[in-house]
Motif scaffolding. Structure first.
Motif, PDB file in Angstrom:
ATOM      1  N   GLY A   1       1.183  -4.429  -0.992  1.00  0.00           N
ATOM      2  CA  GLY A   1       1.085  -5.453   0.016  1.00  0.00           C
ATOM      3  C   GLY A   1       1.386  -4.942   1.410  1.00  0.00           C
ATOM      4  N   VAL A   2       1.339  -5.880   2.343  1.00  0.00           N
ATOM      5  CA  VAL A   2       1.505  -5.583   3.755  1.00  0.00           C
ATOM      6  C   VAL A   2       2.613  -6.463   4.311  1.00  0.00           C
ATOM      7  N   CYS A   3       3.475  -5.851   5.093  1.00  0.00           N
ATOM      8  CA  CYS A   3       4.569  -6.581   5.729  1.00  0.00           C
ATOM      9  C   CYS A   3       4.003  -7.622   6.692  1.00  0.00           C
ATOM     10  N   VAL A   4       4.612  -8.779   6.707  1.00  0.00           N
ATOM     11  CA  VAL A   4       4.136  -9.861   7.566  1.00  0.00           C
ATOM     12  C   VAL A   4       4.144  -9.450   9.032  1.00  0.00           C
ATOM     13  N   GLY A   5       5.049  -8.562   9.416  1.00  0.00           N
ATOM     14  CA  GLY A   5       5.089  -8.085  10.800  1.00  0.00           C
ATOM     15  C   GLY A   5       3.821  -7.342  11.186  1.00  0.00           C
ATOM     16  N   TYR A   6       3.271  -6.573  10.256  1.00  0.00           N
ATOM     17  CA  TYR A   6       2.012  -5.866  10.519  1.00  0.00           C
ATOM     18  C   TYR A   6       0.851  -6.847  10.641  1.00  0.00           C
ATOM     19  N   ILE A   7       0.875  -7.888   9.817  1.00  0.00           N
ATOM     20  CA  ILE A   7      -0.168  -8.916   9.891  1.00  0.00           C
ATOM     21  C   ILE A   7      -0.087  -9.622  11.238  1.00  0.00           C
ATOM     22  N   GLN A   8       1.135  -9.948  11.645  1.00  0.00           N
ATOM     23  CA  GLN A   8       1.349 -10.620  12.929  1.00  0.00           C
ATOM     24  C   GLN A   8       0.838  -9.756  14.078  1.00  0.00           C
ATOM     25  N   GLU A   9       1.173  -8.487  14.037  1.00  0.00           N
ATOM     26  CA  GLU A   9       0.750  -7.569  15.092  1.00  0.00           C
ATOM     27  C   GLU A   9      -0.779  -7.492  15.181  1.00  0.00           C
ATOM     28  N   LYS A  10      -1.429  -7.354  14.052  1.00  0.00           N
ATOM     29  CA  LYS A  10      -2.890  -7.243  14.026  1.00  0.00           C
ATOM     30  C   LYS A  10      -3.551  -8.540  14.480  1.00  0.00           C
ATOM     31  N   ALA A  11      -2.996  -9.668  14.079  1.00  0.00           N
ATOM     32  CA  ALA A  11      -3.568 -10.972  14.436  1.00  0.00           C
ATOM     33  C   ALA A  11      -3.309 -11.333  15.895  1.00  0.00           C
TER      34      ALA A  11
ATOM     35  N   GLN B   1       0.132 -20.975  -0.729  1.00  0.00           N
ATOM     36  CA  GLN B   1       0.083 -22.275  -1.415  1.00  0.00           C
ATOM     37  C   GLN B   1      -1.276 -22.479  -2.083  1.00  0.00           C
ATOM     38  N   ALA B   2      -2.335 -21.974  -1.468  1.00  0.00           N
ATOM     39  CA  ALA B   2      -3.672 -22.098  -2.033  1.00  0.00           C
ATOM     40  C   ALA B   2      -3.905 -21.093  -3.150  1.00  0.00           C
ATOM     41  N   GLY B   3      -2.967 -20.162  -3.337  1.00  0.00           N
ATOM     42  CA  GLY B   3      -3.086 -19.175  -4.401  1.00  0.00           C
ATOM     43  C   GLY B   3      -3.942 -17.974  -4.048  1.00  0.00           C
ATOM     44  N   LEU B   4      -4.271 -17.820  -2.761  1.00  0.00           N
ATOM     45  CA  LEU B   4      -5.142 -16.727  -2.344  1.00  0.00           C
ATOM     46  C   LEU B   4      -4.381 -15.432  -2.063  1.00  0.00           C
ATOM     47  N   VAL B   5      -3.080 -15.540  -1.826  1.00  0.00           N
ATOM     48  CA  VAL B   5      -2.229 -14.364  -1.644  1.00  0.00           C
ATOM     49  C   VAL B   5      -0.945 -14.563  -2.433  1.00  0.00           C
ATOM     50  N   THR B   6      -0.264 -13.453  -2.681  1.00  0.00           N
ATOM     51  CA  THR B   6       1.074 -13.509  -3.265  1.00  0.00           C
ATOM     52  C   THR B   6       2.041 -12.919  -2.254  1.00  0.00           C
ATOM     53  N   ALA B   7       3.283 -13.317  -2.343  1.00  0.00           N
ATOM     54  CA  ALA B   7       4.323 -12.836  -1.438  1.00  0.00           C
ATOM     55  C   ALA B   7       5.451 -12.243  -2.259  1.00  0.00           C
ATOM     56  N   GLU B   8       5.989 -11.154  -1.757  1.00  0.00           N
ATOM     57  CA  GLU B   8       7.116 -10.508  -2.412  1.00  0.00           C
ATOM     58  C   GLU B   8       8.149 -10.187  -1.340  1.00  0.00           C
ATOM     59  N   ARG B   9       9.347 -10.666  -1.570  1.00  0.00           N
ATOM     60  CA  ARG B   9      10.427 -10.484  -0.589  1.00  0.00           C
ATOM     61  C   ARG B   9      11.250  -9.265  -0.958  1.00  0.00           C
ATOM     62  N   HIS B  10      11.501  -8.414   0.037  1.00  0.00           N
ATOM     63  CA  HIS B  10      12.367  -7.239  -0.117  1.00  0.00           C
ATOM     64  C   HIS B  10      13.297  -7.218   1.086  1.00  0.00           C
ATOM     65  N   GLY B  11      14.534  -7.656   0.860  1.00  0.00           N
ATOM     66  CA  GLY B  11      15.486  -7.748   1.967  1.00  0.00           C
ATOM     67  C   GLY B  11      14.978  -8.710   3.012  1.00  0.00           C
ATOM     68  N   GLN B  12      14.903  -8.246   4.241  1.00  0.00           N
ATOM     69  CA  GLN B  12      14.432  -9.108   5.329  1.00  0.00           C
ATOM     70  C   GLN B  12      12.906  -9.106   5.460  1.00  0.00           C
ATOM     71  N   TRP B  13      12.229  -8.343   4.645  1.00  0.00           N
ATOM     72  CA  TRP B  13      10.785  -8.168   4.741  1.00  0.00           C
ATOM     73  C   TRP B  13      10.051  -8.994   3.682  1.00  0.00           C
ATOM     74  N   THR B  14       8.917  -9.562   4.074  1.00  0.00           N
ATOM     75  CA  THR B  14       8.033 -10.223   3.126  1.00  0.00           C
ATOM     76  C   THR B  14       6.702  -9.485   3.150  1.00  0.00           C
ATOM     77  N   PHE B  15       6.236  -9.115   1.957  1.00  0.00           N
ATOM     78  CA  PHE B  15       4.987  -8.384   1.815  1.00  0.00           C
ATOM     79  C   PHE B  15       3.962  -9.280   1.141  1.00  0.00           C
ATOM     80  N   TYR B  16       2.761  -9.287   1.699  1.00  0.00           N
ATOM     81  CA  TYR B  16       1.680 -10.108   1.174  1.00  0.00           C
ATOM     82  C   TYR B  16       0.544  -9.223   0.671  1.00  0.00           C
ATOM     83  N   ARG B  17      -0.084  -9.708  -0.392  1.00  0.00           N
ATOM     84  CA  ARG B  17      -1.307  -9.064  -0.869  1.00  0.00           C
ATOM     85  C   ARG B  17      -2.222 -10.144  -1.416  1.00  0.00           C
ATOM     86  N   ARG B  18      -3.485  -9.811  -1.469  1.00  0.00           N
ATOM     87  CA  ARG B  18      -4.471 -10.748  -1.996  1.00  0.00           C
ATOM     88  C   ARG B  18      -4.222 -10.985  -3.475  1.00  0.00           C
ATOM     89  N   ASN B  19      -4.486 -12.201  -3.910  1.00  0.00           N
ATOM     90  CA  ASN B  19      -4.437 -12.525  -5.327  1.00  0.00           C
ATOM     91  C   ASN B  19      -5.879 -12.506  -5.819  1.00  0.00           C
TER      92      ASN B  19
END
Length: 110
Positions: free
Chosen positions: A48-58, A74-92
């Motif tokens: 997955g990708v850290c939400v900060g990288y997604i924010q930066e790109k967007a 919520q729509a089930g199109l991505v999954t989220a995984e929390r690691h400490g203060q970081w949230t990583f997203y990837r496509r489902n």
């Protein structure tokens, strides 16, 4: 719950989440990890990708990107995984395929 109603509700949630060009672009970007900077060494083994990288790109605020990612999750199109203060997203990918098939089936009804 009637399976047809459940399927219809899933389609509606996904369509609502996809009813924004930036959210669709985020899904497109997530398809290839190389669209983002390399993961930090301590995150190299995570999918997955850290939400900060997604924010930066967007180029959007943290709160907007968090909201967008919440809708995609919520729509089930991505999954989220929390690691400490970081949230990583990837496509489902499995759910994306189910969604595409459900839309195709619905639009093909005679």
């Amino acid at each position: 719950m009637n399976i047809e109603i459940f399927r219809y509700m899933d389609i509606e949630n996904a369509i609502a989440a996809l009813n924004n060009p930036i959210r669709r672009r985020i899904l497109e970007w997530l398809k290839d990890r190389s669209n983002f900077p390399p993961a930090l060494p301590e995150h190299a083994d995570l999918e997955g990708v850290c939400v900060g990288y997604i924010q930066e790109k967007a180029g959007l605020s943290q709160s907007t990107v968090s909201n967008y990612m919440g809708l995609l999750k919520q729509a089930g199109l991505v999954t989220a995984e929390r690691h400490g203060q970081w949230t990583f997203y990837r496509r489902n990918e499995a759910n994306i395929q189910v969604f595409l098939k459900a839309v195709q089936d619905e639009l093909s009804k005679t």
